[in-house]
Write a protein that holds these residues in place. Structure first.
Motif, short mmCIF file in Angstrom:
data_model
loop_
_atom_site.label_atom_id
_atom_site.label_comp_id
_atom_site.label_asym_id
_atom_site.label_seq_id
_atom_site.Cartn_x
_atom_site.Cartn_y
_atom_site.Cartn_z
N GLY A 1 -29.53 -48.95 -44.91
CA GLY A 1 -28.31 -49.73 -44.75
C GLY A 1 -27.42 -49.20 -43.65
N TYR B 1 -31.57 -54.12 -52.06
CA TYR B 1 -30.30 -54.78 -51.75
C TYR B 1 -29.13 -53.81 -51.69
N ILE B 2 -29.32 -52.60 -52.17
CA ILE B 2 -28.27 -51.58 -52.08
C ILE B 2 -27.97 -51.26 -50.63
N SER B 3 -28.98 -51.40 -49.78
CA SER B 3 -28.78 -51.09 -48.36
C SER B 3 -27.65 -51.92 -47.75
N PHE B 4 -27.44 -53.14 -48.25
CA PHE B 4 -26.39 -53.99 -47.68
C PHE B 4 -24.99 -53.44 -47.96
N PHE B 5 -24.81 -52.72 -49.05
CA PHE B 5 -23.51 -52.11 -49.32
C PHE B 5 -23.21 -50.99 -48.35
N PHE B 6 -24.26 -50.34 -47.86
CA PHE B 6 -24.06 -49.20 -46.96
C PHE B 6 -23.91 -49.62 -45.50
N THR C 1 -33.22 -52.05 -55.60
CA THR C 1 -32.64 -51.03 -54.73
C THR C 1 -32.68 -51.44 -53.26
N THR D 1 -26.83 -51.02 -39.21
CA THR D 1 -25.62 -51.31 -38.45
C THR D 1 -25.85 -51.17 -36.95
N VAL E 1 -30.34 -46.37 -48.88
CA VAL E 1 -29.00 -45.98 -48.42
C VAL E 1 -29.05 -45.73 -46.91
N LEU F 1 -21.32 -51.06 -44.58
CA LEU F 1 -19.91 -50.73 -44.37
C LEU F 1 -19.74 -49.30 -43.90
#
Length: 185
Positions: free
Chosen positions: A122, A55-60, A53, A126, A119, A62
Motif C-alpha cells: 500500500g 485490501y488493507i494495502s489501500f488504507f496504507f 488482507t 503511492t 502494508v 495515506l
C-alpha cells in the motif's frame, strides 16, 4: 531500465522490468496465498480473513502520500517494494515448521507475512503513478498506459496458466514455497 530526461520530455526504453514486476506479483499474492492457507488447513473463516488482507494495502496509501513528500517517489518505490518482498521470506520456512509440528506457528507466520506484505504494498503503490506518469510523457501518456496495462495483463494471464500447470494434482507445501521464492527473487 533506461531513463533519460530532457527539458520537455522523459523517455523510457524498457528492459523488461515491467514484465518482471507483472510476473512476480501472482507468485506472492492472491490465489497462491489462499492455496497455502488451504494446505495449512486454516479453515474457511481464516481463509476469508487472509484474502481480505489484500485490501488493507489501500488504507496504507495515506501513509504513502505522507512519506512520498519526504523521500520522493523513486526512493519510496524501491524501499517498500524491496521490504514487501523481504517480508515474505518467513513463508519459505512453512514446510519446516509444519514438519516440526508447529502448525499454529506456521499459520501465524503466514498471516503476519501476508499482512506486512500488504502494508508495504500500500505504501509503495503511492509512488507508482508519479513514476509511470513521468515515464509516459505528456503527449503519449494514454498510449503508454495502454501498452503497460496490456503487457501486465498478458503476462499475468500467462503466469496464471503456468501456475495452474505447476500446481496440478495435489502439490505439497514445498512446491508452494518454491513459487513464493521465485516471486521474492
Amino acid at each position: 531500465m533506461t531513463l533519460s530526461t530532457t527539458t520537455n520530455r522523459v523517455q523510457y526504453s524498457g528492459d523488461g522490468a515491467t514484465t518482471v514486476f507483472a510476473i512476480a506479483f501472482p507468485f506472492l499474492q492472491g490465489n497462491i496465498i489462499t492455496l497455502i492457507g488451504l494446505k495449512l488447513e486454516v479453515g474457511n473463516t481464516l481463509i476469508g480473513i487472509l484474502s481480505s488482507t489484500t485490501y488493507i494495502s489501500f488504507f496504507f496509501l495515506l501513509i504513502g502520500k505522507i512519506l512520498i513528500k519526504k523521500s520522493g517517489a523513486v526512493r519510496l518505490l524501491s524501499t517498500y517494494y524491496t521490504a514487501r518482498n523481504i517480508l515474505m521470506v518467513p513463508i519459505l520456512f512453512l514446510p519446516l515448521l509444519q514438519q516440526s509440528g508447529y502448525h499454529i506457528l506456521s499459520i501465524i507466520v503466514l498471516f503476519v507475512s501476508v499482512f506486512a506484505f500488504n502494508v508495504c504494498r500500500g505504501i509503495q503503490l503511492t509512488s507508482n503513478n508519479p513514476i509511470v506518469t513521468e515515464l509516459g510523457g505528456q503527449k503519449e501518456q494514454g498510449g503508454f498506459f495502454s501498452r503497460l496495462l496490456l503487457i501486465s495483463y498478458v503476462v499475468a494471464a500467462v503466469t496464471g496458466i503456468l501456475l495452474a500447470y505447476v500446481l496440478k494434482g495435489n502439490p505439497g507445501l514445498v512446491r508452494y514455497t518454491i513459487i513464493i521464492a521465485i516471486g521474492i527473487g
